[in-house]
Motif scaffolding. Sequence first.
Motif, short mmCIF file in Angstrom:
data_model
loop_
_atom_site.label_atom_id
_atom_site.label_comp_id
_atom_site.label_asym_id
_atom_site.label_seq_id
_atom_site.Cartn_x
_atom_site.Cartn_y
_atom_site.Cartn_z
N TYR A 163 0.87 -1.17 0.00
CA TYR A 163 0.00 0.00 0.00
C TYR A 163 0.91 1.23 0.00
O TYR A 163 2.01 1.18 0.54
CB TYR A 163 -0.88 0.06 1.25
CG TYR A 163 -2.03 -0.91 1.28
CD1 TYR A 163 -3.32 -0.52 0.90
CD2 TYR A 163 -1.86 -2.23 1.71
CE1 TYR A 163 -4.38 -1.40 0.93
CE2 TYR A 163 -2.92 -3.12 1.75
CZ TYR A 163 -4.18 -2.71 1.36
OH TYR A 163 -5.25 -3.58 1.40
N THR A 215 0.62 5.31 1.08
CA THR A 215 -0.33 6.22 1.71
C THR A 215 0.34 7.38 2.44
O THR A 215 1.47 7.28 2.91
CB THR A 215 -1.23 5.46 2.71
OG1 THR A 215 -2.21 6.35 3.25
CG2 THR A 215 -0.43 4.85 3.85
N TYR A 256 -4.76 9.30 4.47
CA TYR A 256 -5.42 8.10 3.95
C TYR A 256 -5.00 6.83 4.68
O TYR A 256 -5.46 5.74 4.33
CB TYR A 256 -5.17 7.97 2.45
CG TYR A 256 -6.06 8.87 1.64
CD1 TYR A 256 -7.31 8.44 1.20
CD2 TYR A 256 -5.67 10.17 1.34
CE1 TYR A 256 -8.14 9.27 0.48
CE2 TYR A 256 -6.49 11.02 0.62
CZ TYR A 256 -7.73 10.56 0.19
OH TYR A 256 -8.56 11.39 -0.53
N ALA A 271 -6.30 2.92 4.35
CA ALA A 271 -5.38 1.81 4.08
C ALA A 271 -5.55 0.72 5.15
O ALA A 271 -5.54 -0.48 4.84
CB ALA A 271 -3.94 2.31 4.05
N SER A 313 1.55 10.44 -2.97
CA SER A 313 1.75 9.03 -2.60
C SER A 313 1.35 8.08 -3.73
O SER A 313 1.86 6.96 -3.81
CB SER A 313 0.92 8.69 -1.35
OG SER A 313 1.32 9.47 -0.26
N THR A 314 0.43 8.54 -4.58
CA THR A 314 -0.05 7.66 -5.64
C THR A 314 1.07 7.27 -6.60
O THR A 314 1.01 6.22 -7.25
CB THR A 314 -1.22 8.31 -6.41
OG1 THR A 314 -1.82 7.34 -7.26
CG2 THR A 314 -0.74 9.47 -7.28
N ASP A 321 -4.74 -0.07 -3.77
CA ASP A 321 -5.04 1.30 -3.36
C ASP A 321 -5.73 1.33 -2.00
O ASP A 321 -6.41 0.38 -1.61
CB ASP A 321 -5.95 1.98 -4.39
CG ASP A 321 -5.15 2.70 -5.46
OD1 ASP A 321 -3.91 2.61 -5.46
OD2 ASP A 321 -5.77 3.36 -6.32
N CYS A 322 -5.60 2.47 -1.31
CA CYS A 322 -6.19 2.62 0.01
C CYS A 322 -7.72 2.61 -0.02
O CYS A 322 -8.36 2.14 0.94
CB CYS A 322 -5.72 3.93 0.65
SG CYS A 322 -3.95 4.06 0.85
#
Length: 331
Positions: free
Chosen positions: A5, A7, A11, A15, A82-83, A103-104
């Motif tokens: 993950y 994050t 987020y 997560a 973060s993506t 993804d979270c």
Amino acid sequence: MNIVYSTSDLYAPLAGISLTSLLINNIAQNEIHIFIMDNNISKENKAKLTETVEGYGRDITFIPLDESLKNTKINIQKWNISTFGRLFEASSLPDLDKVIHIDCDTIVNGSLESIWNMDMSHAVVAGAPDCLSDAYKSNIGLDVKDTYINAGFLVFNLKRIRELDLERIFFEYIKDNSTMLTYVDQEVLNACIPEDEKIELPLSYNSYTILHYLKYDELIKLRHAKHLFSKEAYVEARNNPNILHFTGCFLEGTRPWIKNDSHPKGYLFKRYKKQSKWRDMPEWNDERSLKNKLISQAVRLMPMEILAPLVGYIHGVYIPNKNKKIRDGEG
């Protein structure tokens, strides 16, 4: 099974809830190793994430987000930096050859064993198809028949990424297109990874929000896409989702952790939230502007025979054409 993950602190609770659903639904898996790409997660949330994972007898490792990304000027629009973490997992996790990135804003609604055991020796990435107009593919140099993967749930062959020196290619693409990355890191993945290095997963492994609000025929009209997934895949993704991806959608202004959400599968998020370390997290406020809230209400009241062609033109023709002009330096 290696799970990743990425994050920020904001987020991290999402997560953690997604992680809870993963661990509950994959108890039979012999080994699960959790890796968190850490973009300034607080000590409190790190402690909760660690307790969550260790509570199921698994281990967790926090990996700092690549500093070079933080220092690169990128138009990230509504997304968080973060993506981009998923693009650089091959160097961040040098001892691993394969990972599943989640993804979270998801719920894992079943076992991932079959996906983990899938043969990835001949491919860089595996993921479910996105639901976009053909113009978005053309804008990044793809043929309309090419695979365009949604980045919410991915299987990465990190060994192959290293062999092809793809991280360098990703970073150059980001720098060269920093003023217009329509779908940020997702665009980078689809533009830079060769077609024969992609595996298309069943749509049920990325059941994103719009699938739950529109009929199949409405989707076809809305997206201006001649090359979309089949109706059978659509029905399976709606009825039996392996991965629920709570993406934004013009027909649903909020999401299950935000007040007044009405997602048809939102109850699953709430179910796993109650079983998580964030069970007492209050619902987030709907921080959209009054204008956007009013537009969302108007859209939901509009007859589909009017809405589909209108939104279809905006998202399937006008926006991608506008983006192309910006990309070409004309906007």
